[in-house]
Write an enzyme that holds these catalytic residues in place. Structure first.
Site, PDB file in Angstrom:
ATOM      1  N   ALA A 293       2.471 -44.622  71.008  1.00  8.86           N
ATOM      2  CA  ALA A 293       1.879 -44.520  72.346  1.00  8.86           C
ATOM      3  C   ALA A 293       2.548 -43.382  73.107  1.00  8.86           C
ATOM      4  O   ALA A 293       1.875 -42.521  73.692  1.00  8.86           O
ATOM      5  CB  ALA A 293       2.043 -45.841  73.088  1.00  8.86           C
TER       6      ALA A 293
ATOM      7  N   VAL B  40       0.737 -61.969  71.851  1.00  8.63           N
ATOM      8  CA  VAL B  40      -0.531 -61.920  71.097  1.00  8.63           C
ATOM      9  C   VAL B  40      -0.991 -63.282  70.591  1.00  8.63           C
ATOM     10  O   VAL B  40      -2.174 -63.477  70.299  1.00  8.63           O
ATOM     11  CB  VAL B  40      -0.473 -60.961  69.877  1.00  8.63           C
TER      12      VAL B  40
ATOM     13  N   LYS C 161      -3.573 -47.127  61.032  1.00 10.83           N
ATOM     14  CA  LYS C 161      -3.163 -47.492  59.682  1.00 10.83           C
ATOM     15  C   LYS C 161      -1.798 -48.187  59.732  1.00 10.83           C
ATOM     16  O   LYS C 161      -1.109 -48.004  60.722  1.00 10.83           O
ATOM     17  CB  LYS C 161      -3.122 -46.261  58.788  1.00 10.83           C
TER      18      LYS C 161
ATOM     19  N   ASP D 127      -7.788 -42.304  60.899  1.00 15.51           N
ATOM     20  CA  ASP D 127      -7.052 -41.527  59.918  1.00 15.51           C
ATOM     21  C   ASP D 127      -6.814 -40.224  60.648  1.00 15.51           C
ATOM     22  O   ASP D 127      -7.738 -39.420  60.817  1.00 15.51           O
ATOM     23  CB  ASP D 127      -7.889 -41.284  58.651  1.00 15.51           C
ATOM     24  N   HIS D 128      -5.597 -40.014  61.134  1.00 14.90           N
ATOM     25  CA  HIS D 128      -5.411 -38.892  62.064  1.00 14.90           C
ATOM     26  C   HIS D 128      -5.667 -37.531  61.416  1.00 14.90           C
ATOM     27  O   HIS D 128      -5.916 -36.562  62.106  1.00 14.90           O
ATOM     28  CB  HIS D 128      -4.046 -38.967  62.773  1.00 14.90           C
TER      29      HIS D 128
ATOM     30  N   ASP E 210       1.028 -44.547  51.755  1.00 17.74           N
ATOM     31  CA  ASP E 210       1.243 -43.921  53.063  1.00 17.74           C
ATOM     32  C   ASP E 210       0.378 -42.673  53.248  1.00 17.74           C
ATOM     33  O   ASP E 210      -0.065 -42.389  54.358  1.00 17.74           O
ATOM     34  CB  ASP E 210       2.739 -43.554  53.175  1.00 17.74           C
TER      35      ASP E 210
ATOM     36  N   HIS F 186      -5.140 -40.138  53.890  1.00 23.63           N
ATOM     37  CA  HIS F 186      -5.296 -38.724  54.237  1.00 23.63           C
ATOM     38  C   HIS F 186      -5.764 -37.850  53.060  1.00 23.63           C
ATOM     39  O   HIS F 186      -6.683 -37.053  53.199  1.00 23.63           O
ATOM     40  CB  HIS F 186      -3.972 -38.150  54.755  1.00 23.63           C
TER      41      HIS F 186
HETATM   42  C1  BG6 Z   1       1.415 -40.662  58.549  1.00 22.39           C
HETATM   43  C2  BG6 Z   1       2.441 -41.215  57.599  1.00 22.39           C
HETATM   44  O1  BG6 Z   1       0.176 -41.286  58.351  1.00 22.39           O
HETATM   45  O2  BG6 Z   1       1.280 -39.262  58.344  1.00 22.39           O
HETATM   46  C3  BG6 Z   1       3.765 -40.497  57.763  1.00 22.39           C
HETATM   47  O3  BG6 Z   1       2.615 -42.606  57.839  1.00 22.39           O
HETATM   48  C4  BG6 Z   1       3.578 -39.011  57.646  1.00 22.39           C
HETATM   49  O4  BG6 Z   1       4.717 -40.952  56.816  1.00 22.39           O
HETATM   50  C5  BG6 Z   1       2.462 -38.528  58.557  1.00 22.39           C
HETATM   51  O5  BG6 Z   1       4.804 -38.388  58.005  1.00 22.39           O
HETATM   52  C6  BG6 Z   1       2.154 -37.060  58.327  1.00 22.39           C
HETATM   53  O6  BG6 Z   1       1.309 -36.627  59.316  1.00 22.39           O
HETATM   54  P1  BG6 Z   1       1.279 -35.108  59.778  1.00 22.39           P
HETATM   55  O7  BG6 Z   1       0.181 -35.039  60.788  1.00 22.39           O
HETATM   56  O8  BG6 Z   1       2.641 -34.798  60.342  1.00 22.39           O
HETATM   57  O9  BG6 Z   1       1.010 -34.312  58.541  1.00 22.39           O
END
Ligand code: BG6
Length: 496
Positions: free
Chosen positions: A20, A88, A150, A179-180, A237, A242
């Site tokens: 956050a 919660v 996630k 999924d960022h 992970d 990703h």
């Molecule tokens: C996250 C993982 O989803 O993505 C982390 O849980 C990882 O372990 C991260 O470090 C990587 O994201 P980015 O945007 O820094 O490549």
């Protein structure tokens, strides 16, 4: 006057947490600063700690302190934030939250629109979703959406169970699974580069592409996330989500329309065509690694097994490399090599598309190898494209040399490239679920990954740790490509 800026209350479960503060508050701020958010918004921070509005607002202001020269009143912005201490598992907490949301709806004219953002440990996702519904928090005149961070489950069975729980309370089109990576500018660009250029799509198949490589390397170790990471490892992970998402975007067929349904359905087809690996074959297609100690720029780095919360005999992988095969007409025979790991040489995510060599080439320097054409998509830290071609240079007669054409997105407009979370929050407020993962994608990805994790859990990696901190991973990963006549392209991640 009618405005199409989204109006809503964003309820953040886990408001006192790291995500956050690091990502969500600054992203909401940037949306506000760029005028994408109307004044009709409120954020309700929910967590166990007995904070007050004032404490939350101070926290928000700290999280945006680096934007101090913006000409935006940080007090006015943070006054939209409200804190609600919450348990919660206690029904009364939901009832009190219900009353607060109704009051804020009136105050901010948010028309009953609500985002419930679960930015916390996943154990309670199901309980929260069910209680939100049973206590009437999702029955308003506006829309209600659930955003889930996630990990979405730990394997296919647990993901399915979680999905069934949240589906009791929310329909699939109300669920936004984050999924960022899908919010990253250049990941979104994969589709555009492929389908908006006449010169790539005709070559984008097994006739012209020899292999595709996806690398996502990190320099940091597991830091203070040892406990979580022990039960996850790099496969769960990074690969399950990703990496497989990037692969699906690279391999999918052109969608017939730019709607979430059409795009997701093309991605799902790729995941369905992914060749499952037999348990006894896992080590022929996948390599696991774990970082040991290392010395980077004079700094001694400790091994994974020395991190807090990590078993000194840990069998958890911090590195994965794999060879994926997609059994469809377009991709039959083209390996997709993937690799990701912690404590590697550099922080970089990039995709290399290697084209096949010409059937006859008279122009290459016989002393060196043919230089294949490469298209490199730089996801981060630099954002852009690089195309490697061959041309004659200087006085080398007719001998060709590799040249590179660059497009650097970030050097032009770095300040304005939106953060992944900013893009995704905005999409969610607008009701666009394209860049979120559908349940079908999650399910297929877990089914693929589960076979590998089962094989690895059932056999101890006797060579762990097998790569030094600060390197590009274990040798076995290089050997895997060598056997196929390829090598990893460690192209520079700088685009200047
Ligand atoms: C996250 C993982 O989803 O993505 C982390 O849980 C990882 O372990 C991260 O470090 C990587 O994201 P980015 O945007 O820094 O490549």
């Amino acid at each position: 006057m009618k405005t199409n800026k989204p109006k809503s209350i964003i309820v953040i479960f886990g408001a006192t947490g790291d995500l956050a503060k690091r990502k969500l508050y600054p992203s909401i701020y940037r949306l506000y600063r760029s005028g994408k958010l109307s004044d009709n918004f409120a954020v309700v921070g929910v967590a166990r700690r007995p904070w007050t509005n004032a404490v939350l607002r101070d926290n928000v202001k700290e999280s945006i302190a680096s934007f101090k020269n913006d000409n935006i009143d940080h007090d006015a912005f943070s006054s939209h934030f409200h804190y609600h201490p919450f348990d919660v598992t206690n029904i009364e907490s939901y009832q009190e939250l219900h009353t607060l949301l109704n009051d804020l709806d009136g105050e901010y004219h948010t028309e009953g629109n609500r985002i419930f953002y679960l930015a916390m440990a996943p154990n309670f996702f199901g309980t929260i979703a069910e209680n939100l519904k049973s206590q009437g928090l999702t029955s308003t005149e506006g829309w209600s959406r659930l955003v889930i961070e996630k990990p979405f489950g730990h394997n296919y069975p647990s993901a399915k169970e979680l999905n069934e729980q949240i589906r009791q309370a929310f329909t699939e089109d109300q669920i936004y699974r984050i999924d960022h990576y899908l919010g990253k500018e250049m990941v979104q660009n994969i589709e555009v580069i492929r389908f908006a250029n006449a010169m790539f799509e005709p070559l984008w198949n097994n006739q012209y592409i020899s292999n595709i490589q996806i690398t996502s390397s990190e320099t940091l170790g597991v830091e203070d996330r040892g406990r979580y990471y022990e039960s996850s490892g790099a496969l769960r992970d990074m690969v399950q989500n990703h990496i497989l998402q990037m692969m699906a975007l690279l391999a999918m067929e052109p969608p017939i329309k730019l709607t979430p349904e059409e795009i997701r359905s093309e991605k799902v087809k790729v995941l369905r065509a992914l060749r499952p690996i037999e348990v006894e074959d896992v080590n022929n297609y996948f390599v696991r690694g774990q970082y040991g100690q290392g010395n980077v720029s004079g700094e001694e780095l400790s091994a994974y097994r020395e991190a807090n919360g990590v078993d000194p005999e840990s069998n958890t992988e911090t590195y994965v490399a794999g060879k994926l095969l997609i059994d469809n007409f377009r991709w039959k025979g083209v390996p997709f090599y993937i690799r990701t790991g912690k404590r590697m040489k550099q922080k970089s995510t990039e995709i290399v598309i290697q084209f096949k060599d010409l059937p006859m080439n008279l122009y290459y320097d016989k002393a060196s190898n043919v230089h294949p054409n490469l298209l490199v998509i730089h996801i981060q830290p630099d954002e852009g494209l690089r195309l490697y071609l061959n041309a004659k240079k200087g006085d080398h007669g007719t001998v060709s040399m590799p040249i590179a054409m660059n497009y650097n997105n970030s050097s032009k407009d770095k300040m304005n490239t939106p953060e992944a979370y900013e893009v995704l929050l905005h999409d969610c407020m607008r009701g666009d679920s394209t860049n979120f993962t559908h349940w079908d994608e999650v399910a297929l990805s877990w089914k693929f990954v589960d076979i590998i994790s089962q094989a690895w859990e059932n056999s101890k990696a006797n060579d762990f740790p097998n790569y030094e901190s600060g390197t590009m991973g274990p040798k076995a990963s290089d050997d895997m490509l060598k056997e196929d006549g390829y090598h990893w392209w460690n192209v520079s991640n700088r685009l200047d």
